[in-house]
Design an enzyme around this catalytic site. Structure first.
Site, PDB file in Angstrom:
ATOM      1  N   SER A  30       1.212  -1.203  -0.149  1.00 14.81           N
ATOM      2  CA  SER A  30      -0.444   0.225  -0.029  1.00 14.81           C
ATOM      3  C   SER A  30       0.983   1.057  -0.147  1.00 14.81           C
ATOM      4  O   SER A  30       1.485   1.331   0.738  1.00 14.81           O
ATOM      5  CB  SER A  30      -1.050   0.461   1.200  1.00 14.81           C
ATOM      6  OG  SER A  30      -1.968  -0.782   1.808  1.00 14.81           O
ATOM      7  N   HIS A  61      -7.082  -4.039  -9.159  1.00 12.99           N
ATOM      8  CA  HIS A  61      -6.556  -4.307  -8.613  1.00 12.99           C
ATOM      9  C   HIS A  61      -5.998  -5.730  -9.499  1.00 12.99           C
ATOM     10  O   HIS A  61      -5.486  -6.849  -9.758  1.00 12.99           O
ATOM     11  CB  HIS A  61      -6.125  -5.982  -7.476  1.00 12.99           C
ATOM     12  CG  HIS A  61      -5.809  -5.418  -6.003  1.00 12.99           C
ATOM     13  ND1 HIS A  61      -4.819  -5.569  -5.721  1.00 12.99           N
ATOM     14  CD2 HIS A  61      -6.979  -4.843  -5.179  1.00 12.99           C
ATOM     15  CE1 HIS A  61      -4.252  -5.512  -4.429  1.00 12.99           C
ATOM     16  NE2 HIS A  61      -5.876  -4.947  -3.813  1.00 12.99           N
ATOM     17  N   HIS A  83      -4.226 -10.534  -1.879  1.00 12.51           N
ATOM     18  CA  HIS A  83      -4.174 -11.022  -0.342  1.00 12.51           C
ATOM     19  C   HIS A  83      -4.652 -11.796  -0.748  1.00 12.51           C
ATOM     20  O   HIS A  83      -5.683 -12.537  -0.831  1.00 12.51           O
ATOM     21  CB  HIS A  83      -4.868  -9.859   0.098  1.00 12.51           C
ATOM     22  CG  HIS A  83      -3.703  -8.726   0.053  1.00 12.51           C
ATOM     23  ND1 HIS A  83      -4.316  -7.547  -0.836  1.00 12.51           N
ATOM     24  CD2 HIS A  83      -2.317  -7.854   0.821  1.00 12.51           C
ATOM     25  CE1 HIS A  83      -3.191  -6.359  -0.654  1.00 12.51           C
ATOM     26  NE2 HIS A  83      -2.019  -6.684   0.815  1.00 12.51           N
ATOM     27  N   TYR A  85      -6.942 -12.872   2.005  1.00 15.04           N
ATOM     28  CA  TYR A  85      -8.791 -12.636   2.332  1.00 15.04           C
ATOM     29  C   TYR A  85      -9.355 -11.964   1.307  1.00 15.04           C
ATOM     30  O   TYR A  85     -10.346 -11.762   1.487  1.00 15.04           O
ATOM     31  CB  TYR A  85      -8.276 -10.731   3.331  1.00 15.04           C
ATOM     32  CG  TYR A  85      -8.043 -10.031   2.758  1.00 15.04           C
ATOM     33  CD1 TYR A  85      -8.481  -9.332   1.858  1.00 15.04           C
ATOM     34  CD2 TYR A  85      -6.438  -9.559   3.164  1.00 15.04           C
ATOM     35  CE1 TYR A  85      -8.299  -7.828   1.340  1.00 15.04           C
ATOM     36  CE2 TYR A  85      -5.706  -8.596   2.971  1.00 15.04           C
ATOM     37  CZ  TYR A  85      -6.730  -7.576   1.512  1.00 15.04           C
ATOM     38  OH  TYR A  85      -6.363  -6.332   1.709  1.00 15.04           O
ATOM     39  N   GLU A  86      -8.832 -11.924   0.202  1.00 16.76           N
ATOM     40  CA  GLU A  86     -10.101 -11.948  -1.082  1.00 16.76           C
ATOM     41  C   GLU A  86     -10.057 -12.762  -1.826  1.00 16.76           C
ATOM     42  O   GLU A  86     -11.459 -12.434  -2.062  1.00 16.76           O
ATOM     43  CB  GLU A  86      -8.905 -11.656  -2.432  1.00 16.76           C
ATOM     44  CG  GLU A  86      -8.680  -9.738  -2.240  1.00 16.76           C
ATOM     45  CD  GLU A  86      -7.824  -9.039  -2.992  1.00 16.76           C
ATOM     46  OE1 GLU A  86      -7.279  -9.326  -4.393  1.00 16.76           O
ATOM     47  OE2 GLU A  86      -6.841  -8.257  -2.540  1.00 16.76           O
ATOM     48  N   ALA A 113       2.429  -1.815   4.237  1.00 20.67           N
ATOM     49  CA  ALA A 113       2.062  -1.999   4.889  1.00 20.67           C
ATOM     50  C   ALA A 113       1.696  -2.458   6.716  1.00 20.67           C
ATOM     51  O   ALA A 113       1.205  -3.435   6.075  1.00 20.67           O
ATOM     52  CB  ALA A 113       0.768  -1.035   5.147  1.00 20.67           C
ATOM     53  N   MET A 211      -1.417  -7.989   6.654  1.00 17.68           N
ATOM     54  CA  MET A 211      -2.224  -9.305   5.802  1.00 17.68           C
ATOM     55  C   MET A 211      -0.694  -9.511   4.891  1.00 17.68           C
ATOM     56  O   MET A 211      -2.228 -10.337   3.867  1.00 17.68           O
ATOM     57  CB  MET A 211      -3.784  -8.993   5.729  1.00 17.68           C
ATOM     58  CG  MET A 211      -3.911  -8.777   7.023  1.00 17.68           C
ATOM     59  SD  MET A 211      -5.636  -7.103   6.633  1.00 17.68           S
ATOM     60  CE  MET A 211      -5.938  -6.296   7.748  1.00 17.68           C
ATOM     61  N   SER A 212      -0.007 -10.011   4.873  1.00 19.87           N
ATOM     62  CA  SER A 212       0.460  -9.680   3.072  1.00 19.87           C
ATOM     63  C   SER A 212       2.188 -11.089   3.629  1.00 19.87           C
ATOM     64  O   SER A 212       2.422 -11.071   4.861  1.00 19.87           O
ATOM     65  CB  SER A 212       0.779  -9.132   2.419  1.00 19.87           C
ATOM     66  OG  SER A 212       0.981  -8.008   2.817  1.00 19.87           O
ATOM     67  N   ASN A 235       0.833   2.519  11.508  1.00 25.76           N
ATOM     68  CA  ASN A 235      -0.680   2.514  12.349  1.00 25.76           C
ATOM     69  C   ASN A 235      -0.009   1.757  13.428  1.00 25.76           C
ATOM     70  O   ASN A 235       0.492   1.080  13.215  1.00 25.76           O
ATOM     71  CB  ASN A 235      -1.821   2.133  12.304  1.00 25.76           C
ATOM     72  CG  ASN A 235      -2.107   0.907  12.008  1.00 25.76           C
ATOM     73  OD1 ASN A 235      -1.604   0.699  10.633  1.00 25.76           O
ATOM     74  ND2 ASN A 235      -2.367   0.358  12.855  1.00 25.76           N
ATOM     75  N   HIS A 247      -8.368   1.874   7.358  1.00 27.07           N
ATOM     76  CA  HIS A 247      -7.674   2.104   5.884  1.00 27.07           C
ATOM     77  C   HIS A 247      -6.723   3.400   5.712  1.00 27.07           C
ATOM     78  O   HIS A 247      -5.966   3.573   5.113  1.00 27.07           O
ATOM     79  CB  HIS A 247      -8.288   1.230   5.221  1.00 27.07           C
ATOM     80  CG  HIS A 247      -7.804   1.215   3.959  1.00 27.07           C
ATOM     81  ND1 HIS A 247      -6.168   0.121   3.676  1.00 27.07           N
ATOM     82  CD2 HIS A 247      -7.368   1.600   3.228  1.00 27.07           C
ATOM     83  CE1 HIS A 247      -5.632  -0.186   2.810  1.00 27.07           C
ATOM     84  NE2 HIS A 247      -6.627   1.105   1.635  1.00 27.07           N
TER      85      HIS A 247
HETATM   86  N1  HPA Z   1      -2.912  -4.634  11.073  1.00 29.18           N
HETATM   87  C1  HPA Z   1      -3.088  -5.506  10.733  1.00 29.18           C
HETATM   88  N2  HPA Z   1      -2.782  -4.966   8.741  1.00 29.18           N
HETATM   89  C2  HPA Z   1      -2.789  -4.022   8.830  1.00 29.18           C
HETATM   90  C3  HPA Z   1      -2.801  -2.965   9.544  1.00 29.18           C
HETATM   91  C4  HPA Z   1      -2.543  -3.781  10.812  1.00 29.18           C
HETATM   92  O1  HPA Z   1      -2.804  -2.568  11.846  1.00 29.18           O
HETATM   93  N3  HPA Z   1      -2.041  -2.293   9.214  1.00 29.18           N
HETATM   94  C5  HPA Z   1      -2.318  -2.130   7.590  1.00 29.18           C
HETATM   95  N4  HPA Z   1      -2.009  -3.080   7.959  1.00 29.18           N
END
Ligand code: HPA
Length: 272
Positions: A30, A61, A83, A85-86, A113, A211-212, A235, A247
């Protein structure tokens, strides 16, 4: 077609379409997707042009290989990461990495990210991945082993190649780019984690959560490639701060560190 036949056919197709023979590939997370725009002599080949290649189903995507030159090196960028989760299988989301291995790519640079689990991190911290914890509940190497690539039971004790990390840490310091080193834990998503999960992950030794990356790293490692991973802490993870995860914050922080992140990727390429 078997998975192996699919990989071989896709690699042959791509090799017939390009003159370059990249040894380095980049997968961009990201906020870093536009790095492909900085390549010289770029040639973009969408997945949709590759015979029998599974297509990402999620809008926006559209996957593609972008071949080009950077710092006089032949590189290839994978645009449009998919990903887990898709809803695609682990084998499907990692197929492009297998194709790169079949084409002779030796080093895979993965960026993402991630949420900060380590309390010393801040949004905007850059973290070189030293190791990972696969908490996704799945594994891309499950199924018939692809003997052409690697063994049934691969050793992954140096998955994020230590000799490359040492060089990258030194070069980042020379260039005044603050760079942490830590352990990345993958959850499947798509929900962000619970505060209890994040406390547990901290106890387990995780510094960042996302998540990747883990599926691609495992497949690259199984294929004998060197792997470099970089997380942009966008974050603090759930429960660390009294704020809701969104997000939007991920995208905003990624945008803020964009230039520094791009410089770090340049430095990584210089060390390879
Ligand atoms: N958790 C999972 N995936 C993420 C996060 C998070 O806090 N921030 C960016 N991708």
């Amino acid at each position: 077609m078997t998975l192996q036949e699919n990989i071989t056919a896709a690699a042959a197709f791509l090799t017939s379409r390009i003159f370059s023979r990249p040894t380095v590939a980049l997968v961009l997370g990201s906020g870093l997707g536009d790095y492909a725009d900085t390549l010289e002599n770029a040639v973009k080949i969408p997945y949709s042009e590759i015979p029998n290649f599974p297509q990402p189903t999620v809008e926006g995507h559209a996957g593609a290989f972008v071949f080009g030159k950077k710092q006089d090196k032949d590189v290839v960028v994978l645009q449009g990461r998919v990903h887990y989760y898709e809803g695609l299988s682990m084998a499907e989301i990692t197929l492009p990495v297998r194709v790169l291995a079949a084409m002779g790519v030796k080093t895979l640079v993965l960026t993402n990210a991630a949420g900060g689990v380590n309390l010393n991190y801040k949004p905007g911290t850059l973290m070189l991945i030293s190791d990972h914890i696969n908490f996704s509940g799945a594994n891309p190497l499950i199924g018939k082993n692809l003997e052409k690539f690697g063994p049934r039971f691969p050793d992954v004790s140096d998955l994020y190649t230590a000799s490359l990390r040492e060089k990258i840490i030194d070069k980042a310091a020379e260039n005044q780019i603050p760079l942490e080193q830590g352990v990345y834990l993958m959850c499947s998503g798509p929900n962000y984690e619970t505060p209890a999960e994040i406390r547990a992950f901290r106890t387990l030794g995780a510094d960042a959560v996302g998540m990747s990356t883990v599926p691609e790293a495992l497949v690259a490692g199984h294929s004998g490639m060197d792997v470099v991973g970089v997380s942009c802490i966008t974050n603090m993870a759930a429960g660390v701060l009294p704020v809701k995860l969104d997000h939007k914050e991920v995208v905003e922080t990624a945008a803020k560190v964009h230039d520094l992140f791009q410089k770090l990727v340049d430095i990584i390429l210089e060390t390879l």
